[in-house]
Write a protein that holds these residues in place. Structure first.
Motif, PDB file in Angstrom:
ATOM      1  N   THR A 109     -23.570 -23.236  16.086  1.00  0.00           N
ATOM      2  CA  THR A 109     -23.711 -22.942  17.510  1.00  0.00           C
ATOM      3  C   THR A 109     -24.419 -21.608  17.643  1.00  0.00           C
ATOM      4  O   THR A 109     -24.370 -20.758  16.750  1.00  0.00           O
ATOM      5  N   MET A 110     -25.102 -21.439  18.765  1.00  0.00           N
ATOM      6  CA  MET A 110     -25.738 -20.155  19.080  1.00  0.00           C
ATOM      7  C   MET A 110     -24.773 -19.338  19.924  1.00  0.00           C
ATOM      8  O   MET A 110     -24.242 -19.816  20.920  1.00  0.00           O
ATOM      9  N   ARG A 111     -24.529 -18.099  19.508  1.00  0.00           N
ATOM     10  CA  ARG A 111     -23.662 -17.195  20.252  1.00  0.00           C
ATOM     11  C   ARG A 111     -24.401 -15.888  20.420  1.00  0.00           C
ATOM     12  O   ARG A 111     -24.483 -15.089  19.486  1.00  0.00           O
ATOM     13  N   GLY A 112     -24.935 -15.694  21.631  1.00  0.00           N
ATOM     14  CA  GLY A 112     -25.706 -14.481  21.866  1.00  0.00           C
ATOM     15  C   GLY A 112     -26.926 -14.454  20.971  1.00  0.00           C
ATOM     16  O   GLY A 112     -27.733 -15.382  20.952  1.00  0.00           O
ATOM     17  N   ARG A 113     -27.061 -13.401  20.200  1.00  0.00           N
ATOM     18  CA  ARG A 113     -28.173 -13.289  19.261  1.00  0.00           C
ATOM     19  C   ARG A 113     -27.814 -13.751  17.866  1.00  0.00           C
ATOM     20  O   ARG A 113     -28.570 -13.536  16.919  1.00  0.00           O
ATOM     21  N   SER A 114     -26.633 -14.364  17.712  1.00  0.00           N
ATOM     22  CA  SER A 114     -26.179 -14.794  16.395  1.00  0.00           C
ATOM     23  C   SER A 114     -26.176 -16.313  16.308  1.00  0.00           C
ATOM     24  O   SER A 114     -25.910 -17.009  17.281  1.00  0.00           O
ATOM     25  N   LEU A 115     -26.457 -16.782  15.112  1.00  0.00           N
ATOM     26  CA  LEU A 115     -26.350 -18.192  14.797  1.00  0.00           C
ATOM     27  C   LEU A 115     -25.055 -18.366  14.003  1.00  0.00           C
ATOM     28  O   LEU A 115     -24.924 -17.822  12.897  1.00  0.00           O
ATOM     29  N   ARG A 116     -24.085 -19.053  14.561  1.00  0.00           N
ATOM     30  CA  ARG A 116     -22.789 -19.226  13.907  1.00  0.00           C
ATOM     31  C   ARG A 116     -22.749 -20.562  13.185  1.00  0.00           C
ATOM     32  O   ARG A 116     -22.809 -21.623  13.802  1.00  0.00           O
ATOM     33  N   LEU A 117     -22.625 -20.506  11.858  1.00  0.00           N
ATOM     34  CA  LEU A 117     -22.475 -21.705  11.058  1.00  0.00           C
ATOM     35  C   LEU A 117     -20.996 -22.074  10.992  1.00  0.00           C
ATOM     36  O   LEU A 117     -20.150 -21.226  10.698  1.00  0.00           O
ATOM     37  N   ASP A 118     -20.704 -23.335  11.248  1.00  0.00           N
ATOM     38  CA  ASP A 118     -19.327 -23.813  11.159  1.00  0.00           C
ATOM     39  C   ASP A 118     -19.086 -24.316   9.744  1.00  0.00           C
ATOM     40  O   ASP A 118     -19.363 -25.471   9.420  1.00  0.00           O
TER      41      ASP A 118
END
Length: 502
Positions: A256-265
C-alpha cells in the motif's frame, strides 16, 4: 573354652532377621525423576510491514516520462468552413474552405504519487498550447490552451528472488480540451493523445524495474529478517521466562502507499520457543530466504510455561496441612485421630508423579501417647481441559513409622481428604500463577525494542494444557495466541525498555 552356639532352625532364623528388619528405618521415598521440562515450540506468523521511500519510484517516473510529450505541426485544410449566402431561396458559396497550419506543444508538470488500494497512482498534469497560423490571410495567429490530469496507474510485483517488476496503464481526462473557435467551429486536438502516450507507457514499463531496484526492497527486508531473530524476556523471576523467535520463511502479500512511503505487507513464519530458567542461547540469523506468495495471517503462538519449582510448593502444602490439622481425622475402624504435619518434602517422581513426604505426629482421642512417623504420597496430577484445578489419580501411600501403630498413619495418608487437600492447594497456587503470569507477559510483549526495530505483540487467547510432573518442576502448559508485528522505529539513542520483574 568357648561355648558353641546352638544351631537355629531356618524358620527361627528367618523370624529373627525379619524382626531386625522392622527395627531399621526403611527408605520408602519414591524414586526421583530427572527429566527436564521440555522447551515447547510453536509456529507463528508475524506481520512485518516494511516501509520503503517511494521517492525513487517518483524519480523513475520523472525520468521515464519526458517533459515534452509531443509536438503538433500539421496542415489543416478546413480550419474555416466555406461561407454561404442565400440567393433566390438557394445557398451559394461565397468563399472556399480556409486551411491553416496547426502547431503546438503538449508538456507535463511535476509527478506526484498517491495510493488507491493496490494501485500506485502517479498524477501527471498535462498542458497543451496550440496555435493556428496562416489562416488564408484571415487570421495572423490564434492560440488555444488545454489541460489534463493523466494518471499512470502502476501495479508492482515481486518475484521469488525479490526482483521487482511493474505494469502501467494510463488514464486521462481533459479538464479543458484544447481547441480553437473559428467562426463558430471548434477544432479539437485530442485525437493524438493515445498514439503519443503509448510509447511513453512502453518506456515506463521497460525502465520501471531498474528504477524500482534502487528502492532496495530486498535490503530493507533483510534488515527486518535479521532483527526478527530475538530472545524476549517475558518474566524476570519467579520464574524467569524467555521466548526465543527464529524466523523460517517470509511471505509477500502486496503493498500500500502511505504518504511518501511504499509499505510492503510482508510476513514471517517463525518458530517461537519458551524457556524457563536461564536465558537460552541467542538464535543465529540465517540468510533471507526466497519470497513466498501467501496471505499474511498475523498470528502469534507461544507457550506460557507455568512451571512450579517443587521447593516453592512445599510451603503451600505445609500451610494447607497445618490448616487441616485443626480438626481430627475420622478413620474407619480407628476413630477420631488428631494429627500434626511438618517437614514437607515435594519432588517429581518417576512415572510423571508428584511425591510428597511429610512427618506426622498422631494421637488417638483417648490416648496420651503420640505416634511418630513419615508418610509419602506418590500420585499423578491431572486437570480438566482449560482448567488450572489439579486432582490426583492413582495415589500410592507408603510410610516409615516408629512402631506397630504405623497402620494408623498410613490410614491418615489414605484417607480421602489427604490427597485431595494437597491437590487443591496446588490447584489454587496454579490458578493464581496463571493470572499473574498473563498480566506480566501482556506487559512484557506489548512493545519490545531491539535496536532500531520494535516488536509489538498482543496475546488475546489462552488455552490451558495438561499438567505434568517432571523432575525439574510441576508444569502446567498454557498456550497463548495473538498478533505480532515488527516495525522500524529509530529511537535516537533512547534507552531500551526493561521487562517487568517477577
Amino acid at each position: 573354652m568357648s561355648r558353641a552356639l546352638p544351631k537355629l532352625s531356618p524358620a527361627l532364623l528367618a523370624l529373627i532377621l525379619c524382626a531386625a528388619c522392622q527395627q531399621k528405618p526403611v527408605d520408602i521415598a519414591p524414586p526421583r525423576a530427572s527429566d527436564p521440562v521440555p522447551a515447547p515450540q510453536e509456529k507463528s506468523l508475524i506481520a512485518v510491514p516494511v516501509d520503503a521511500d517511494a521517492s525513487a519510484l517518483r524519480a523513475a517516473i520523472e525520468q521515464a516520462v519526458p517533459r515534452i510529450l509531443w509536438t503538433i505541426n500539421r496542415r489543416e485544410p478546413r480550419c474555416v468552413a466555406p461561407q454561404k449566402v442565400k440567393i433566390f431561396g438557394g445557398e451559394l458559396k461565397v468563399t472556399p474552405p480556409i486551411g491553416c497550419t496547426i502547431v503546438g506543444t503538449v508538456t507535463r508538470g511535476p509527478v506526484s504519487l498517491r495510493g488507491e488500494g493496490r494501485e500506485i497512482v502517479a498524477d501527471l498534469p498535462i498542458h497543451a498550447s496550440i496555435s493556428a497560423r496562416d489562416v488564408g490571410g484571415v487570421l495572423k495567429g490564434e492560440t488555444a490552451t488545454g489541460s489534463a490530469m493523466v494518471q499512470a496507474r502502476i501495479t508492482i510485483d515481486l518475484a521469488r528472488d525479490w526482483t521487482p517488476k511493474g505494469t502501467v496503464r494510463l488514464h486521462y481526462d481533459w479538464t479543458a480540451p484544447p481547441g480553437i473557435d473559428f467562426l463558430g467551429q471548434r477544432i479539437r486536438f485530442t485525437d493524438e493523445a493515445d498514439a503519443k502516450l503509448r510509447p511513453v507507457v512502453a518506456r515506463l514499463e521497460r525502465d520501471l524495474p531498474r528504477e524500482l531496484s534502487r528502492m532496495n526492497l530486498r535490503g530493507e527486508a533483510e534488515k527486518y529478517w535479521r532483527q526478527a531473530f530475538a530472545t524476549l524476556e517475558l518474566n524476570r523471576q519467579n520464574p524467569p521466562v524467555w521466548m526465543r523467535i527464529s524466523p523460517q520463511k517470509i511471505f509477500y502479500n502486496g503493498y500500500t502507499m502511505r504518504g511518501r512511503s511504499l509499505r510492503l505487507d510482508l510476513g514471517m513464519e517463525a518458530i517461537t520457543e519458551t524457556f524457563v530458567g536461564d536465558a537460552p542461547a541467542a538464535p543465529r540469523p540465517t540468510a533471507l530466504p526466497p519470497l513466498n506468495r501467501a496471505p499474511v495471517r498475523n498470528r502469534l503462538s507461544f507457550h506460557l510455561p507455568v512451571t512450579a519449582d517443587y521447593r516453592q510448593l512445599q510451603p503451600v502444602i505445609q500451610r494447607a496441612l497445618s490448616k487441616r490439622a485443626a480438626r481430627p481425622f475420622d478413620l474407619p475402624g480407628i476413630g477420631p485421630v488428631s494429627a500434626r504435619f511438618s517437614n514437607v518434602t515435594c519432588y517429581g517422581a518417576t512415572g510423571g508423579r508428584v511425591a510428597v513426604g511429610v512427618d506426622v505426629t498422631a494421637r488417638l482421642a483417648d490416648s496420651t501417647e503420640d505416634i511418630h512417623g513419615r508418610i509419602w504420597l506418590a500420585a499423578r496430577p491431572v486437570n480438566a481441559v482449560n482448567s488450572p484445578r489439579v486432582g490426583f489419580v492413582d495415589p500410592v501411600i507408603t510410610g516409615d513409622t516408629d512402631g506397630v501403630s504405623g497402620d494408623m498413619l498410613l490410614a491418615i495418608g489414605r484417607s480421602p481428604g489427604f490427597s485431595s487437600l494437597i491437590a487443591s492447594a496446588l490447584g489454587q497456587n496454579f490458578a493464581k500463577d496463571i493470572v499473574e503470569l498473563k498480566r506480566k507477559i501482556a506487559r512484557a510483549i506489548a512493545e519490545r525494542r531491539e535496536g532500531a526495530f520494535v516488536i509489538h505483540a498482543q496475546a488475546d487467547r489462552f488455552d490451558i494444557g495438561q499438567i505434568h510432573a517432571y523432575g525439574q518442576g510441576l508444569h502446567l502448559p498454557v498456550r497463548a495466541t495473538g498478533q505480532a508485528q515488527i516495525s522500524y522505529r529509530p529511537s535516537g539513542g533512547a534507552a531500551k525498555p526493561t521487562a517487568p520483574s517477577g
